[in-house]
Design a protein around this motif. Structure first.
Motif, short mmCIF file in Angstrom:
data_model
loop_
_atom_site.label_atom_id
_atom_site.label_comp_id
_atom_site.label_asym_id
_atom_site.label_seq_id
_atom_site.Cartn_x
_atom_site.Cartn_y
_atom_site.Cartn_z
N LEU A 43 2.60 1.54 -1.27
CA LEU A 43 2.18 0.66 -0.18
C LEU A 43 3.36 -0.16 0.32
CD1 LEU A 43 -1.23 -0.49 -1.66
CD2 LEU A 43 -0.88 0.96 0.33
N PRO A 44 3.35 -0.53 1.60
CA PRO A 44 4.44 -1.35 2.14
C PRO A 44 4.44 -2.73 1.48
CG PRO A 44 2.65 -1.16 3.72
CD PRO A 44 2.35 -0.21 2.61
N PRO A 45 5.58 -3.44 1.56
CA PRO A 45 5.67 -4.75 0.90
C PRO A 45 4.68 -5.76 1.45
CG PRO A 45 7.72 -4.19 2.06
CD PRO A 45 6.84 -3.01 2.15
N THR A 46 4.09 -5.49 2.63
CA THR A 46 3.12 -6.43 3.18
C THR A 46 1.79 -6.40 2.43
OG1 THR A 46 2.60 -4.69 4.77
CG2 THR A 46 3.97 -6.49 5.56
N ALA A 47 1.60 -5.41 1.56
CA ALA A 47 0.34 -5.31 0.82
C ALA A 47 0.43 -6.07 -0.49
CB ALA A 47 0.03 -3.84 0.55
N THR A 48 -0.64 -6.81 -0.81
CA THR A 48 -0.71 -7.49 -2.10
C THR A 48 -1.67 -6.71 -3.00
OG1 THR A 48 -0.70 -9.46 -0.75
CG2 THR A 48 -0.91 -9.78 -3.12
N VAL A 49 -1.15 -6.25 -4.12
CA VAL A 49 -1.96 -5.43 -5.01
C VAL A 49 -2.36 -6.25 -6.22
CG1 VAL A 49 -2.01 -3.31 -6.37
CG2 VAL A 49 -0.72 -3.37 -4.23
N GLY A 50 -3.67 -6.26 -6.52
CA GLY A 50 -4.16 -6.97 -7.70
C GLY A 50 -4.87 -6.01 -8.64
N GLY A 51 -5.19 -6.50 -9.83
CA GLY A 51 -5.86 -5.64 -10.81
C GLY A 51 -4.85 -4.98 -11.72
N ARG A 52 -5.30 -3.92 -12.38
CA ARG A 52 -4.41 -3.26 -13.34
C ARG A 52 -4.38 -1.77 -13.08
NH1 ARG A 52 -5.07 -4.22 -19.51
NH2 ARG A 52 -6.56 -2.61 -18.96
#
Lengths: 322, 308
Positions: A54-63
């Protein structure tokens, strides 16, 4: 069985919209899992999140854990060593996913040389073997061709050869047949089937086409508005879908047997994009069975059969399912 | 390849013929009499008439045009009016190396300044480097070259004595740095923007995602997978710029007093030196046409899809 991929409560936020809201997924070694849903359901974003694409503009949470390791914690070097070697991806559009200015041979051997440490000649020999495996004739000569000399189906075969090059433990195929002619679709799926069978490679197949998914996968995960709404073994879900959305998807597959309906049933409306209201079922507005509770309380995943789970307050019963 | 050239060379000849005709006609319809300019303001009508006769200006324009074309066919561009007894061809050939050096250095500045800056800006869009680039390129694109040239001369040559003020003498490179920089600056800004746009597009493209998914490190993704796709359209424009500059850059050569083809053209227009103007224009057009041809050939080398 050991889990190759474990995704726990994955969320993906873009600056204004939330694409994935709490997706969990588990893939065992050699297993085929299908993710199905409409455009905008978050299935592709889920796949890209697993690959860390994903591009750096995406915030990924979880594991996200791959063979027990924390993927979200990989540094760039670890990431590069992991991608291509342990996990690989086949993309939707074979016309644009091969670099137009590089020879097919270069694109095929660069992974082999990097991950398997092959020399120039050895990598080339291996590339010839791979191209033959995916059914491309005259492989030796075609290595020197550029992608534009290949047809769409041929290019997707090349892409599959690239993905399978280092015998990864998991291949993520994101709509691999969507851009192809129907006659070629089956060939490409068969090829994927054959390659993953041979090396016991696990596969995650992402598609909007429940027909494609059900013919290929052991297990299905149905996504809607960034969430999983139903999951379970393919046979159970196809035989008796519990979620009205899954039912609607199944109904919209064209069939060749029985009376032809004049029009295929469609799901009225369109999926919510971005701002999904919380505190209600995301599908409520389009659901033929929606009741008051659906609009005031969000359903959670709960068992609806021996092996299946669904997120619905009023799962379809055996009677209603037929 | 041969078929390509066979098709393109006649086209080029037709273009050049058109340019000669246009230049010839335009210089003759411009008001003003070269003979009077040569003879001076106090010359008698007889003197002017005899100069007219000497230059062949008393013949019809059709005849003059015919004579010019015949001369051209024999490789004779005529003799300058203003620089007595100097063949136009030798005046231009003398000026050409200076313009060529200026052109090559100018294009180098464009590429070496513009492309890396564009790549840097695209790699982290919206971050500081990108914002600074956007602002700097805006300035670079908006500032007129003659003003930038004068500013550089004032600060670096006049105030700090780092460069010579004007002219062309050994060591030549000292006399070329400021003019070529001025020449390349606008182009560099333009290329920085183009590179940035192309790079952003390339970084978003599926083949770059694919390269990353293959486990290629960022360095390889950028250099092997992106850069080619970014540079191939720029190659066309750099080649065209080179052709355009080779014909002489009038403004910059005048500001810096470089005796190149641009200065020659400028002076020739001032004295209505018709053969010189036509010759200079013809040379300029020639370079543009040739570079166009070379660019198309080079493009086929870089992009296999264009090859047939």
């Amino acid at each position: 069985m050991t889990a190759i991929l474990e995704v726990d409560d994955l969320t993906v936020d873009f600056s204004r919209t939330t694409a994935v809201r709490g997706v969990s997924l588990r893939v065992e070694a050699g297993e085929r899992v299908g993710i199905v849903g409409e455009s905008g359901s978050g299935k592709s974003v889920t796949a890209q999140a697993v690959m860390r694409l994903l591009p750096p503009t995406a915030t990924v949470g979880g594991r996200i854990r791959f063979a027990g390791q924390d993927v979200l914690g990989f540094d760039p070097a670890r990431l590069a060593a992991w991608r291509g070697a342990d996990i690989a991806m086949v993309f939707q559009d074979p016309m644009s996913s091969l670099n137009p200015l590089l020879r097919v041979g270069t694109q095929l051997t660069e992974g082999l040389r990097r991950h398997r440490g092959l020399g120039k000649a050895a990598a080339r020999a291996e590339a010839v073997r791979l191209l033959r495996t995916v059914g491309i004739d005259d492989a030796e000569r075609r290595l020197d061709d550029y992608p534009h000399a290949f047809s769409g189906g041929m290019r997707q075969r090349v892409c599959i050869a690239i993905a399978a090059a280092c015998t990864p433990k998991l291949i993520i195929a994101d709509e691999p047949t969507t851009a192809l002619d129907v006659t070629v679709q089956a060939q490409v799926l068969d090829l994927l089937d054959e390659l993953t069978e041979r090396h016991d490679t696990a596969t995650v197949l992402v598609s909007h086409d429940l027909g494609v998914i059900s013919s290929f996968c052991d297990r299905i995960m149905v996504m809607y508005a960034g969430q999983v709404v139903e999951a379970g073994p393919t046979d159970d879900i196809v035989a008796a879908p519990a979620h009205p959305y899954t039912r609607a998807l199944l109904d919209s597959i064209p069939r060749l047997d029985g009376d032809l309906p004049r029009r295929l049933p469609t799901v009225p409306g369109s999926p919510p994009f971005g701002n999904v209201p919380t505190g209600s079922c995301a599908f409520a507005d389009r659901c033929p069975h929606a009741q008051d509770r659906c609009r005031t309380e969000a359903p959670t995943m709960a068992p609806v059969g021996p092996n299946t789970t669904a997120a619905c307050h009023f799962p379809l019963t055996e009677g209603a399912r037929t | 390849m041969t078929r390509f050239l066979l098709r393109r060379i006649p086209q080029a000849v037709i273009v050049l013929f058109g340019v000669v005709t246009l230049a010839f006609v335009l210089t003759h319809v411009v008001p003003g009499d070269p003979a009077r300019l040569i003879a001076g303001p106090n010359a008698s009508v007889d003197t002017v008439a005899s100069i007219h006769h000497q230059l062949g200006l008393d013949r019809s324009i059709g005849y003059q045009y015919w004579r010019y074309l015949v001369g051209l066919f024999h490789g004779d561009l005529g003799t300058s009016y203003a620089l007595q007894d100097t063949p136009v061809a030798s005046a231009i050939l003398r000026a050409l190396p200076i313009s060529a050096a200026l052109a090559v250095l100018g294009v180098l500045w464009e590429a070496l300044l513009g492309i890396p800056v564009g790549i840097l800006a695209a790699y982290r869009p919206g971050k500081l480097a990108d914002r600074v680039t956007t602002l700097a390129t805006l300035v670079g694109l908006s500032a007129p070259p003659f003003w930038v040239g004068l500013l550089l001369l004032y600060v670096l040559a006049f105030k700090f004595n780092l460069f010579p003020l004007s002219g062309y003498a050994a060591p030549y490179i000292n006399y070329l740095i400021l003019p070529s920089f001025t020449l390349g600056l606008g182009g560099a800004a333009w290329y920085a923007r183009l590179t940035r746009t192309n790079m952003l597009e390339a970084l978003r493209s599926p083949y770059v995602q694919m390269a990353r998914a293959k486990g290629m490190p960022e360095r390889v993704v950028l250099l092997r997978h992106c850069l080619r796709n970014v540079l191939s359209p720029l190659l066309t424009m750099l080649g065209m710029d080179l052709g355009y500059f080779l014909g002489g850059v009038v403004v910059i050569e005048s500001v810096f007093g470089l005796p190149g083809a641009g200065k020659l053209t400028f002076d020739a227009i001032g004295t209505l030196d018709v053969p010189m103007i036509t010759g200079a224009v013809l040379f300029a057009a020639f370079f543009i046409v040739v570079m166009n041809l070379l660019v198309d050939l080079a493009y086929a080398l870089v992009d296999p899809r264009v090859r047939r």
